[in-house]
Design an enzyme around this catalytic site. Structure first.
Site, PDB file in Angstrom:
ATOM      1  N   GLY A  14       0.825  -1.210   0.000  1.00  0.00           N
ATOM      2  CA  GLY A  14       0.000   0.000   0.000  1.00  0.00           C
ATOM      3  C   GLY A  14       0.856   1.254   0.000  1.00  0.00           C
ATOM      4  N   GLY A  16      -0.548   4.505  -0.035  1.00  0.00           N
ATOM      5  CA  GLY A  16      -1.303   5.692   0.360  1.00  0.00           C
ATOM      6  C   GLY A  16      -0.546   6.409   1.469  1.00  0.00           C
ATOM      7  N   GLY A  17      -1.228   7.292   2.166  1.00  0.00           N
ATOM      8  CA  GLY A  17      -0.574   8.074   3.213  1.00  0.00           C
ATOM      9  C   GLY A  17       0.069   7.206   4.283  1.00  0.00           C
ATOM     10  N   PHE A 119     -14.530  21.677  11.615  1.00  0.00           N
ATOM     11  CA  PHE A 119     -14.993  20.409  11.037  1.00  0.00           C
ATOM     12  C   PHE A 119     -15.929  19.746  12.039  1.00  0.00           C
ATOM     13  CE2 PHE A 119     -14.001  17.461   7.549  1.00  0.00           C
ATOM     14  CZ  PHE A 119     -13.458  18.332   6.633  1.00  0.00           C
ATOM     15  N   GLN A 240     -18.919   4.284   8.015  1.00  0.00           N
ATOM     16  CA  GLN A 240     -19.366   5.674   8.055  1.00  0.00           C
ATOM     17  C   GLN A 240     -20.046   6.073   6.751  1.00  0.00           C
ATOM     18  OE1 GLN A 240     -16.439   9.240   8.149  1.00  0.00           O
ATOM     19  NE2 GLN A 240     -17.529   9.218  10.086  1.00  0.00           N
ATOM     20  N   HIS A 242     -21.010   9.272   4.754  1.00  0.00           N
ATOM     21  CA  HIS A 242     -20.717  10.705   4.721  1.00  0.00           C
ATOM     22  C   HIS A 242     -21.996  11.417   4.296  1.00  0.00           C
ATOM     23  CE1 HIS A 242     -18.944  14.551   3.891  1.00  0.00           C
ATOM     24  NE2 HIS A 242     -17.763  14.133   4.275  1.00  0.00           N
ATOM     25  N   LEU A 252     -17.643  12.650  -3.494  1.00  0.00           N
ATOM     26  CA  LEU A 252     -17.702  13.347  -2.209  1.00  0.00           C
ATOM     27  C   LEU A 252     -17.661  14.870  -2.331  1.00  0.00           C
ATOM     28  CD1 LEU A 252     -17.521  12.875   0.945  1.00  0.00           C
ATOM     29  CD2 LEU A 252     -15.134  13.513   0.671  1.00  0.00           C
ATOM     30  N   THR A 254     -16.716  17.654   0.370  1.00  0.00           N
ATOM     31  CA  THR A 254     -16.111  17.661   1.698  1.00  0.00           C
ATOM     32  C   THR A 254     -16.980  18.365   2.753  1.00  0.00           C
ATOM     33  OG1 THR A 254     -14.246  18.403   3.039  1.00  0.00           O
ATOM     34  CG2 THR A 254     -14.755  19.741   1.136  1.00  0.00           C
ATOM     35  N   GLU A 255     -16.836  17.842   3.984  1.00  0.00           N
ATOM     36  CA  GLU A 255     -17.459  18.485   5.137  1.00  0.00           C
ATOM     37  C   GLU A 255     -16.898  19.900   5.326  1.00  0.00           C
ATOM     38  OE1 GLU A 255     -17.896  15.677   8.391  1.00  0.00           O
ATOM     39  OE2 GLU A 255     -17.007  17.180   9.689  1.00  0.00           O
ATOM     40  N   ARG A 286     -20.672  12.967  11.817  1.00  0.00           N
ATOM     41  CA  ARG A 286     -21.231  12.498  10.542  1.00  0.00           C
ATOM     42  C   ARG A 286     -22.406  11.547  10.677  1.00  0.00           C
ATOM     43  NH1 ARG A 286     -15.546  11.882   7.225  1.00  0.00           N
ATOM     44  NH2 ARG A 286     -15.338  14.139   6.985  1.00  0.00           N
ATOM     45  N   HIS A 353     -18.538   5.841   3.086  1.00  0.00           N
ATOM     46  CA  HIS A 353     -17.329   6.644   2.946  1.00  0.00           C
ATOM     47  C   HIS A 353     -16.112   6.021   3.611  1.00  0.00           C
ATOM     48  CE1 HIS A 353     -14.967  10.264   2.566  1.00  0.00           C
ATOM     49  NE2 HIS A 353     -14.875  10.449   3.860  1.00  0.00           N
ATOM     50  N   ARG A 398     -15.920   7.796  13.026  1.00  0.00           N
ATOM     51  CA  ARG A 398     -14.716   8.622  12.906  1.00  0.00           C
ATOM     52  C   ARG A 398     -15.075  10.091  12.722  1.00  0.00           C
ATOM     53  NH1 ARG A 398     -11.729  10.813   8.444  1.00  0.00           N
ATOM     54  NH2 ARG A 398     -13.124   9.865   6.932  1.00  0.00           N
ATOM     55  N   SER A 403      -8.712  10.881   9.907  1.00  0.00           N
ATOM     56  CA  SER A 403      -8.082   9.763   9.196  1.00  0.00           C
ATOM     57  C   SER A 403      -6.713  10.157   8.651  1.00  0.00           C
ATOM     58  CB  SER A 403      -8.959   9.258   8.058  1.00  0.00           C
ATOM     59  OG  SER A 403      -8.235   8.301   7.318  1.00  0.00           O
ATOM     60  N   LEU A 404      -6.626  11.302   7.988  1.00  0.00           N
ATOM     61  CA  LEU A 404      -5.304  11.720   7.497  1.00  0.00           C
ATOM     62  C   LEU A 404      -4.321  11.773   8.662  1.00  0.00           C
ATOM     63  CD1 LEU A 404      -5.959  14.481   4.781  1.00  0.00           C
ATOM     64  CD2 LEU A 404      -5.599  12.021   4.489  1.00  0.00           C
TER      65      LEU A 404
HETATM   66  C1  LIG Z   1     -13.193  11.119  -1.268  1.00  0.00           C
HETATM   67  C2  LIG Z   1     -12.558  11.002   0.080  1.00  0.00           C
HETATM   68  C3  LIG Z   1     -12.230  12.141   0.796  1.00  0.00           C
HETATM   69  C4  LIG Z   1     -11.634  12.041   2.055  1.00  0.00           C
HETATM   70  N1  LIG Z   1     -11.307  13.183   2.747  1.00  0.00           N
HETATM   71  C5  LIG Z   1     -10.672  13.080   3.946  1.00  0.00           C
HETATM   72  C6  LIG Z   1     -10.224  14.247   4.642  1.00  0.00           C
HETATM   73  O1  LIG Z   1     -10.350  15.366   4.178  1.00  0.00           O
HETATM   74  N2  LIG Z   1      -9.619  14.073   5.836  1.00  0.00           N
HETATM   75  C7  LIG Z   1      -9.413  12.847   6.387  1.00  0.00           C
HETATM   76  O2  LIG Z   1      -8.849  12.776   7.474  1.00  0.00           O
HETATM   77  N3  LIG Z   1      -9.823  11.732   5.735  1.00  0.00           N
HETATM   78  C8  LIG Z   1     -10.435  11.816   4.531  1.00  0.00           C
HETATM   79  N4  LIG Z   1     -10.828  10.681   3.881  1.00  0.00           N
HETATM   80  C9  LIG Z   1     -10.422   9.373   4.409  1.00  0.00           C
HETATM   81  C10 LIG Z   1      -8.952   9.141   4.100  1.00  0.00           C
HETATM   82  O3  LIG Z   1      -8.593   9.809   2.925  1.00  0.00           O
HETATM   83  C11 LIG Z   1      -8.637   7.662   3.917  1.00  0.00           C
HETATM   84  O4  LIG Z   1      -9.095   6.946   5.032  1.00  0.00           O
HETATM   85  C12 LIG Z   1      -7.132   7.474   3.800  1.00  0.00           C
HETATM   86  O5  LIG Z   1      -6.603   8.284   2.786  1.00  0.00           O
HETATM   87  C13 LIG Z   1      -6.723   6.035   3.569  1.00  0.00           C
HETATM   88  O6  LIG Z   1      -5.320   6.005   3.438  1.00  0.00           O
HETATM   89  P1  LIG Z   1      -4.504   4.674   3.462  1.00  0.00           P
HETATM   90  O7  LIG Z   1      -3.055   5.038   3.402  1.00  0.00           O
HETATM   91  O8  LIG Z   1      -4.948   3.818   4.572  1.00  0.00           O
HETATM   92  O9  LIG Z   1      -4.925   3.938   2.112  1.00  0.00           O
HETATM   93  P2  LIG Z   1      -5.111   4.447   0.603  1.00  0.00           P
HETATM   94  O10 LIG Z   1      -4.709   5.835   0.397  1.00  0.00           O
HETATM   95  O11 LIG Z   1      -6.470   4.033   0.190  1.00  0.00           O
HETATM   96  O12 LIG Z   1      -4.048   3.553  -0.154  1.00  0.00           O
HETATM   97  C14 LIG Z   1      -4.162   2.146  -0.250  1.00  0.00           C
HETATM   98  C15 LIG Z   1      -2.969   1.618  -0.997  1.00  0.00           C
HETATM   99  O13 LIG Z   1      -2.963   0.206  -0.948  1.00  0.00           O
HETATM  100  C16 LIG Z   1      -2.670  -0.317  -2.214  1.00  0.00           C
HETATM  101  N5  LIG Z   1      -3.233  -1.656  -2.257  1.00  0.00           N
HETATM  102  C17 LIG Z   1      -4.453  -2.071  -1.881  1.00  0.00           C
HETATM  103  N6  LIG Z   1      -4.578  -3.390  -2.061  1.00  0.00           N
HETATM  104  C18 LIG Z   1      -3.398  -3.821  -2.557  1.00  0.00           C
HETATM  105  C19 LIG Z   1      -2.890  -5.078  -2.961  1.00  0.00           C
HETATM  106  N7  LIG Z   1      -3.623  -6.191  -2.905  1.00  0.00           N
HETATM  107  N8  LIG Z   1      -1.625  -5.144  -3.445  1.00  0.00           N
HETATM  108  C20 LIG Z   1      -0.859  -4.032  -3.546  1.00  0.00           C
HETATM  109  N9  LIG Z   1      -1.289  -2.817  -3.167  1.00  0.00           N
HETATM  110  C21 LIG Z   1      -2.543  -2.725  -2.687  1.00  0.00           C
HETATM  111  C22 LIG Z   1      -3.255   0.677  -3.173  1.00  0.00           C
HETATM  112  O14 LIG Z   1      -2.661   0.563  -4.448  1.00  0.00           O
HETATM  113  C23 LIG Z   1      -2.914   1.982  -2.470  1.00  0.00           C
HETATM  114  O15 LIG Z   1      -1.601   2.355  -2.785  1.00  0.00           O
HETATM  115  C24 LIG Z   1     -11.405  10.766   2.613  1.00  0.00           C
HETATM  116  C25 LIG Z   1     -11.729   9.625   1.894  1.00  0.00           C
HETATM  117  C26 LIG Z   1     -12.318   9.733   0.644  1.00  0.00           C
HETATM  118  C27 LIG Z   1     -12.682   8.459  -0.067  1.00  0.00           C
END
Ligand SMILES: Cc1cc2nc3c(=O)[nH]c(=O)nc-3n(C[C@H](O)[C@H](O)[C@H](O)COP(=O)(O)OP(=O)(O)OC[C@H]3O[C@@H](n4cnc5c(N)ncnc54)[C@H](O)[C@@H]3O)c2cc1C
Length: 588
Positions: A14, A16-17, A119, A240, A242, A252, A254-255, A286, A353, A398, A403-404
């Site tokens: 993964g 993501g963040g 928020f 959750q 949204h 989405l 945003t809130e 929410r 969401h 939440r 989450s960020l």
């Molecule tokens: C539209 C939207 C707006 C949001 N706004 C906010 C906000 O303003 N503030 C806040 O706090 N939260 C917000 N959230 C929630 C927050 O963004 C998410 O909970 C958070 O970004 C998830 O991050 P993560 O690193 O856990 O996973 P993600 O960013 O979802 O990344 C998952 C990673 O895992 C990888 N992956 C998954 N399965 C596999 C696999 N089998 N093999 C290899 N790689 C895989 C993907 O490729 C990706 O790189 C929002 C969510 C959404 C959907």
């Protein structure tokens, strides 16, 4: 069949963040670190986060971390673990300033400090009045954060495996985790990634619902792999909704729109949130706002010709605020709802969401697999952070922007725990079990050879419609029990899915079939846990059990794939340094 092996100190699934923050910690400590991602890292769902990241910086008015902690505990409806919540809220200011120093381009106040907006559920003085706690980069906070973290990782020499899909965890005879199997999408080849420590940061699984704000890749793969490896999933009944997904599109809004002063209206033009949450109004948490909207629509005060949504009005903020602070929202409204919010309100409905449950961890990011007599039993070598993990800071609901924060705080602490583990407990690789890839090979092989069977798209649609209908904003015993029965039927169909295209190169049909095998695990855990919890708490609202029942249900559910049974785990009532925040009735 011999499967090629790649060897690293740490492997992170993964990008993501959460994954990127952990990877940075490991790479900067000099460990050989691999990050696998189904998509290019900056396309992970974190990129879509809009509104902000919370921290009690107090840049606009006085704020304190223990106020933030109180709000998070209350937001969680007292299901959150208070040690983890204290850890996160205390670390928040440091985590955000660290991002600033990494180069994240936050919006600024006149005096140069980071801009913060209000928020939902974030209050001053232990829940009294809304406070400006969300640090924002316009309405593209996640985008800025993900790019910042990616660039830091490139500098730190993290090794990326882009467009690789992890298939299964590898556990040895002691139950320790020693690696993963993975599919290189470009070639269709399967590899073993052998590691001293494995972190899952695979994000959410919102795609079990038909309508969701989540990206298409959010199929809960980490949860599927974890469940298949015999580790339980925690609190899966809590999803959750949204309040403001664009009606009909799910995208989405945003809130932060309500944070900047936007309000919700019903078909009478009434600002109905004043009735449901006299104090926080549109900025209540929410679950509260989503339920209020559902009631308004149910009682006939919805808008539009089908009376199936409400309106989010923001034109009174004026073009300057909208263009400056909410430019992405204006674009989304024009593209997906056909309205320009400078002039007209946006049609919105509650939309799935965020997944509060997930892989059970402690606040250090270590995965635990509770067993009789030991609630905190660890799975050695295995870590999880971000939305796929359940630490549990969000409990039953939440708060926005938490989450960020969770990603960077727990991404970093999981990285630190892994460094310690590799240094002290596993300086050398533990041997791979014999035939470590056999389970994954058999799964892929079945797909390849199944000639007569079910169509992947049709089965996925059936799954999504079942969950959408049976695990919605309001729930009852009949609806849930029927949902469990239906999802079991869908699970039988998943066992027979077939793919028409068996080519090796870039076979997206194969990938979608494998994703469906993960979705079904998430859906099953969700329905079974939701049916079992006979109370209303946070996002889990039951018409037949409208009250929270602390005597019976102040506990986490654990769903075990084997036997599809549930066990329970106590909520951590001991924060790290402060007094326990006693349960109260949750009003906003
Ligand atoms: C539209 C939207 C707006 C949001 N706004 C906010 C906000 O303003 N503030 C806040 O706090 N939260 C917000 N959230 C929630 C927050 O963004 C998410 O909970 C958070 O970004 C998830 O991050 P993560 O690193 O856990 O996973 P993600 O960013 O979802 O990344 C998952 C990673 O895992 C990888 N992956 C998954 N399965 C596999 C696999 N089998 N093999 C290899 N790689 C895989 C993907 O490729 C990706 O790189 C929002 C969510 C959404 C959907």
């Amino acid at each position: 069949m011999s499967v090629p092996v790649r060897r690293f100190d740490a492997v992170i699934v993964g990008a993501g963040g959460a994954g990127l923050r952990a990877a940075l910690q490991l790479s900067e400590a000099g460990l050989k670190t691999a990050v696998l991602s189904k998509v290019f890292p900056t396309r992970s769902h974190t990129v879509a986060a809009q509104g902000g990241i919370s921290a009690s910086l107090g840049n606009v008015q006085e704020d304190r971390w223990d106020w933030h902690m109180y709000d998070t505990v209350k937001g969680s409806d007292w299901l959150g673990d208070q040690d983890a919540i204290e850890f996160m809220c205390r670390k928040a200011p440091e985590a955000v300033i660290e991002l600033e120093h990494f180069g994240m381009p936050f919006d600024r106040l006149e005096d140069g400090k980071i801009y913060q907006r209000p928020f939902g559920g974030h209050m001053a003085d232990f829940g009294k009045t809304p406070v400006q706690r969300a640090c924002a980069v316009a309405d593209r906070t996640g985008h800025a954060m993900l790019h910042t973290l990616y660039q830091r990782n490139v500098r730190a020499n993290t090794q990326f495996f882009v467009e690789w899909m992890a298939l299964d965890l590898i556990r040895d005879a002691d139950g320790d985790v020693v690696g993963v199997t993975a599919l290189e999408l470009e070639t269709g080849d399967i590899f073993i990634i052998h590691a001293k420590a494995v972190l899952f940061a695979t994000g959410g699984g919102g795609r079990i619902y038909a309508a969701s704000t989540n990206a298409f890749i959010n199929t809960g793969d980490g949860l599927g792999m974890t469940a298949r490896a015999g580790i339980p999933l925690e609190d899966m009944e809590f999803w959750q909704f949204h309040p403001t997904g664009v009606a009909g599109a799910g995208v989405l809004i945003t809130e932060g729109v309500r944070g900047e002063g936007g309000i919700l209206l019903n078909s009478n033009g009434e600002r109905f949130m004043e009735r449901y949450a006299p104090n926080a109004k549109d900025l209540a948490s929410r679950d509260v706002v989503s339920r209020a909207m559902a009631v308004e629509i149910f009682e006939g005060r919805g808008c539009g010709k089908n009376k199936d949504h409400v309106l989010l009005k923001l034109d009174h903020l004026g073009p300057e605020i909208i263009n400056h602070r909410l430019p992405g929202i204006r674009e989304i409204a024009i593209k997906f709802a056909g309205v320009d919010p400078i002039k007209e309100p946006i049609p919105v409905v509650p939309t799935t969401h965020y997944m509060m449950g997930g892989i059970p961890t402690n606040y250090k990011g270590e995965v635990i697999s509770p067993r009789e007599g030991d609630d905190e039993a660890r799975v050695h070598g295995f870590y999880a952070a971000g939305e796929c993990a359940c630490a549990s800071v969000h409990g039953a609901n939440r708060l926005g922007t938490n989450s960020l924060l969770d990603l960077v705080v727990f991404g970093k602490s999981a990285g630190e725990s892994m460094i310690e583990f590799i240094k002290n407990e596993r300086p050398a690789h533990k041997p791979l079990p014999e035939n470590a890839a056999d389970f994954s090979l058999a799964r892929v092989n079945r797909l390849e050879t199944q000639t007569d069977g079910e169509d992947v798209d049709a089965v996925r649609r059936a799954l999504q419609q079942t969950v959408q209908r049976h695990a919605g904003v309001f729930r009852t015993q009949d609806v849930l029990a029927e949902g469990v029965a239906q999802v079991r039927e869908v699970a039988e169909r998943v066992k027979r899915i077939k793919i028409k295209d068996t080519s090796k190169t870039w076979n997206t049909a194969r990938m979608e079939a494998l994703e469906l095998e993960n979705l079904i695990e998430v859906a099953m855990a969700t329905m079974i846990s939701a049916e079992a919890r006979k109370e209303s708490r946070g996002a889990h609202a039951r018409d037949d059990y409208p009250e929270r029942d602390d005597a019976e249900w102040m506990k986490h559910t654990l769903y075990h794939r084997e036997g599809q049974k549930l066990t329970y785990k106590a909520v951590h009532t001991k924060p790290l340094t402060v007094d326990y925040i006693q349960p109260q009735k949750r009003v906003y």
